[in-house]
Each structure stands twice: as structure tokens, then as C-alpha cells.
Scaffold this motif. Structure first.
Motif, PDB file in Angstrom:
ATOM      1  N   PRO A  11       6.953  31.660  88.893  1.00 56.04           N
ATOM      2  CA  PRO A  11       5.961  30.363  88.697  1.00 56.04           C
ATOM      3  C   PRO A  11       5.409  30.741  87.199  1.00 56.04           C
ATOM      4  O   PRO A  11       4.579  31.685  87.226  1.00 56.04           O
ATOM      5  CB  PRO A  11       5.406  30.088  89.872  1.00 56.04           C
ATOM      6  CG  PRO A  11       5.968  30.757  91.122  1.00 56.04           C
ATOM      7  CD  PRO A  11       6.794  32.113  90.319  1.00 56.04           C
ATOM      8  N   ARG A  54       9.148  23.354  86.925  1.00 58.94           N
ATOM      9  CA  ARG A  54       9.445  24.875  86.409  1.00 58.94           C
ATOM     10  C   ARG A  54       8.203  25.530  86.367  1.00 58.94           C
ATOM     11  O   ARG A  54       8.313  26.850  86.599  1.00 58.94           O
ATOM     12  CB  ARG A  54      10.197  24.612  85.229  1.00 58.94           C
ATOM     13  CG  ARG A  54      11.607  24.365  84.990  1.00 58.94           C
ATOM     14  CD  ARG A  54      12.273  24.305  83.869  1.00 58.94           C
ATOM     15  NE  ARG A  54      13.702  24.845  83.784  1.00 58.94           N
ATOM     16  CZ  ARG A  54      14.316  24.752  82.674  1.00 58.94           C
ATOM     17  NH1 ARG A  54      13.826  24.749  81.579  1.00 58.94           N
ATOM     18  NH2 ARG A  54      15.471  25.400  82.658  1.00 58.94           N
ATOM     19  N   ARG A  57       6.662  25.634  90.527  1.00 54.50           N
ATOM     20  CA  ARG A  57       7.548  25.893  91.556  1.00 54.50           C
ATOM     21  C   ARG A  57       7.394  25.457  92.810  1.00 54.50           C
ATOM     22  O   ARG A  57       7.283  26.026  93.992  1.00 54.50           O
ATOM     23  CB  ARG A  57       7.896  27.443  91.556  1.00 54.50           C
ATOM     24  CG  ARG A  57       8.658  27.934  90.365  1.00 54.50           C
ATOM     25  CD  ARG A  57       9.956  27.292  90.210  1.00 54.50           C
ATOM     26  NE  ARG A  57      10.769  27.393  89.013  1.00 54.50           N
ATOM     27  CZ  ARG A  57      11.720  27.094  88.509  1.00 54.50           C
ATOM     28  NH1 ARG A  57      12.648  26.462  89.172  1.00 54.50           N
ATOM     29  NH2 ARG A  57      12.432  27.559  87.213  1.00 54.50           N
ATOM     30  N   THR A 239      12.983  30.913  92.042  1.00 57.54           N
ATOM     31  CA  THR A 239      12.845  31.659  90.966  1.00 57.54           C
ATOM     32  C   THR A 239      14.057  32.182  90.291  1.00 57.54           C
ATOM     33  O   THR A 239      13.854  32.934  89.348  1.00 57.54           O
ATOM     34  CB  THR A 239      11.695  32.857  91.467  1.00 57.54           C
ATOM     35  OG1 THR A 239      12.606  33.683  92.256  1.00 57.54           O
ATOM     36  CG2 THR A 239      10.536  32.449  91.813  1.00 57.54           C
TER      37      THR A 239
END
Length: 266
Positions: A11, A54, A57, A239
Motif C-alpha cells: 500500500p 492502488r 489497497r 499487493t
């Protein structure tokens, strides 16, 4: 952009800015022959959602957007690019700035159609009360500088097959679009797909995944441009980035009568 087939992203590691690229087709236009404003706003919101997700997360929803004035139209055949970048990050909200640019691929002109700011609010299910979004400092990841066309999108249910994975035809269409943009930007001629080499899909792409296409020119001929396209996928809340497919597309420059013409000046 790395060639490894799997890349871990934490993140806050946002490849910012991120760009969604589309082509204006007749079905996307209003009665004036220009891109329907609602379609443009939907794509601006989509890239804002991708940039926010993005970064954090976690699930996000759109809370608001600033006034959006359309300064220039996007016409049939234009490429429209929606570039989003994070401006501010609060405890559970982010402000994403989005530019919408219309590009005449043959003339090479680019016009800023509009710019807006979207406030996205995190919905961190299962997080403790003290959870907050990563700071913006960790989001300044540089984009690729090798001249590649990079474009992102998100997979929706209408693009899925009966098994809940992205339909292969939609994936091929996205890869072909990336090849078209790369070849036409390089030659400033109308290009059409002549052939593509074998494409193996190594991993399934589930609904809700972020996809990124990276198109690079690897060869040119008299009227042809060879473009290698990578298709990467990311779990929306995970991720890991996975190289899902790679293909080579041969694009040929044509005139108004669809006959091959020299793609590049001698």
C-alpha cells in the motif's frame, strides 16, 4: 517496467500518475458527434478510483467531485486519455486530480478537455479504529521512461466469462488497442492490425482486478510497426502484480482506401 512475472506492491506504492486510454467510437458520442459528457465523467471517476485503490489497497467510494467544465470536445476517432494523480491524503480520504485530454493521432495535437478533482473515501472493512491511509510521500513512484504506452483499467462483470474471469476476447481487444495507440502515435498514420503472434494467458484475471497494458515498439518496416504488448493484472486489494500475457502485434499504416502506405519518413 520490470519483466518479472510477479511483483509485490505494498500500500502506498502507487505508480502515479496512472492513465486510462480509450478511443472515441460512434456509440460513445452525442448528437453533435463528440464524446458524450456522461461517458467522459464516468471514465474520470474510474481512473480516480484506480489511483486511490492502488494507494490504499482498500475499497473506496466517490464522495464528491469539483465543478467540471468541458473546454474542448473529443471527436470520433480521437484518443482520450484520463490521467489521475493523488493531490492530498487524509486519514480516510484522498483527493485525486484527473485530466481528460483528447488527442488527434494523425495530426498529433492534444487538447485538455477538462480537469477535475475527485474526493474518494476509504471503506476499510476489517481494519481497526486507528487505521489510516498511507501518507502521500511513499506514492511518488516514477513511471517508465522508455517511451512505452502504459494504460490501466478495471475489469467489470460484463467483461467476464461464465467462470468469473476476464473473457479472452476482451483481453485481446485491450492489447490490440494498446498496440494501435503505440503504432499510430509513432507513425502519425492510420494503422490497422495485420497479425498477432501466439498469445498464452498464463493467469486468470478475476472481476474487479486492475489491469495494466504496456506497449513498446520493437521493430519497424516500410509500412509496418511491430509492437510488443504486456498485460499485467493486479488484485484490487492485494499487493501482487502478475504478468498475465504477452503478445506481438503487427500494425500496418494505410491510406483512406485502406492500402498500405509508408509508415515513417525515409
Amino acid at each position: 517496467m520490470t519483466s518479472d512475472s510477479n511483483v509485490e506492491m505494498a500500500p502506498g506504492e502507487t505508480p502515479a500518475p496512472a492513465t486510462l486510454i480509450d478511443i472515441v467510437f460512434p456509440g460513445d458520442t452525442n448528437h453533435h458527434g463528440t464524446l458524450f459528457g456522461g461517458a467522459g465523467l464516468a471514465l474520470m471517476d474510474r481512473i480516480a478510483f484506480i489511483v486511490a485503490t492502488r494507494h490504499g489497497r482498500v475499497p473506496f467510494v466517490t464522495a464528491s467531485c469539483d465543478r467540471v467544465d468541458f473546454r474542448a470536445p473529443a471527436r470520433i476517432g480521437h484518443i482520450v486519455s484520463f490521467t489521475g494523480r493523488p493531490l492530498r491524503v487524509g486519514r480516510r480520504s484522498m483527493v485525486i486530480e484527473v485530466d481528460m485530454v483528447a488527442e488527434d493521432l494523425i495530426a498529433g495535437t492534444r487538447d485538455l478537455c477538462t480537469r477535475g478533482q475527485f474526493t474518494m473515501v476509504a471503506m476499510p472493512e476489517g481494519k481497526d479504529a486507528g487505521w489510516s491511509l498511507p501518507s502521500l510521500d511513499s506514492a511518488a513512484t516514477e513511471q517508465s521512461k522508455d517511451g512505452a504506452v502504459c494504460m490501466v483499467d478495471i475489469v467489470f462483470p460484463d467483461q467476464a466469462n461464465s467462470f468469473g474471469a476476464m473473457f479472452g476476447g476482451d483481453a485481446l481487444a485491450q492489447m490490440t488497442k494498446a498496440a494501435f495507440v503505440a503504432a499510430t502515435r509513432a507513425s502519425r498514420k492510420t494503422t490497422v492490425l495485420a497479425s498477432c503472434q501466439r498469445i498464452d494467458f498464463k493467469h486468470r484475471i478475476t472481476v474487479g482486478s486492475i489491469i495494466e497494458l504496456v506497449a513498446r515498439i520493437v521493430g519497424t518496416g516500410r509500412s509496418s510497426t511491430t509492437v510488443e504488448v504486456e498485460l499485467w493484472s493486479e488484485d484490487l486489494l492485494g499487493t501482487k502484480r502478475t504478468l498475465t500475457a504477452r503478445g506481438v502485434f503487427i500494425m500496418v499504416a494505410v491510406d483512406r482506401d485502406h492500402r498500405p502506405v509508408p509508415a515513417f519518413a525515409a
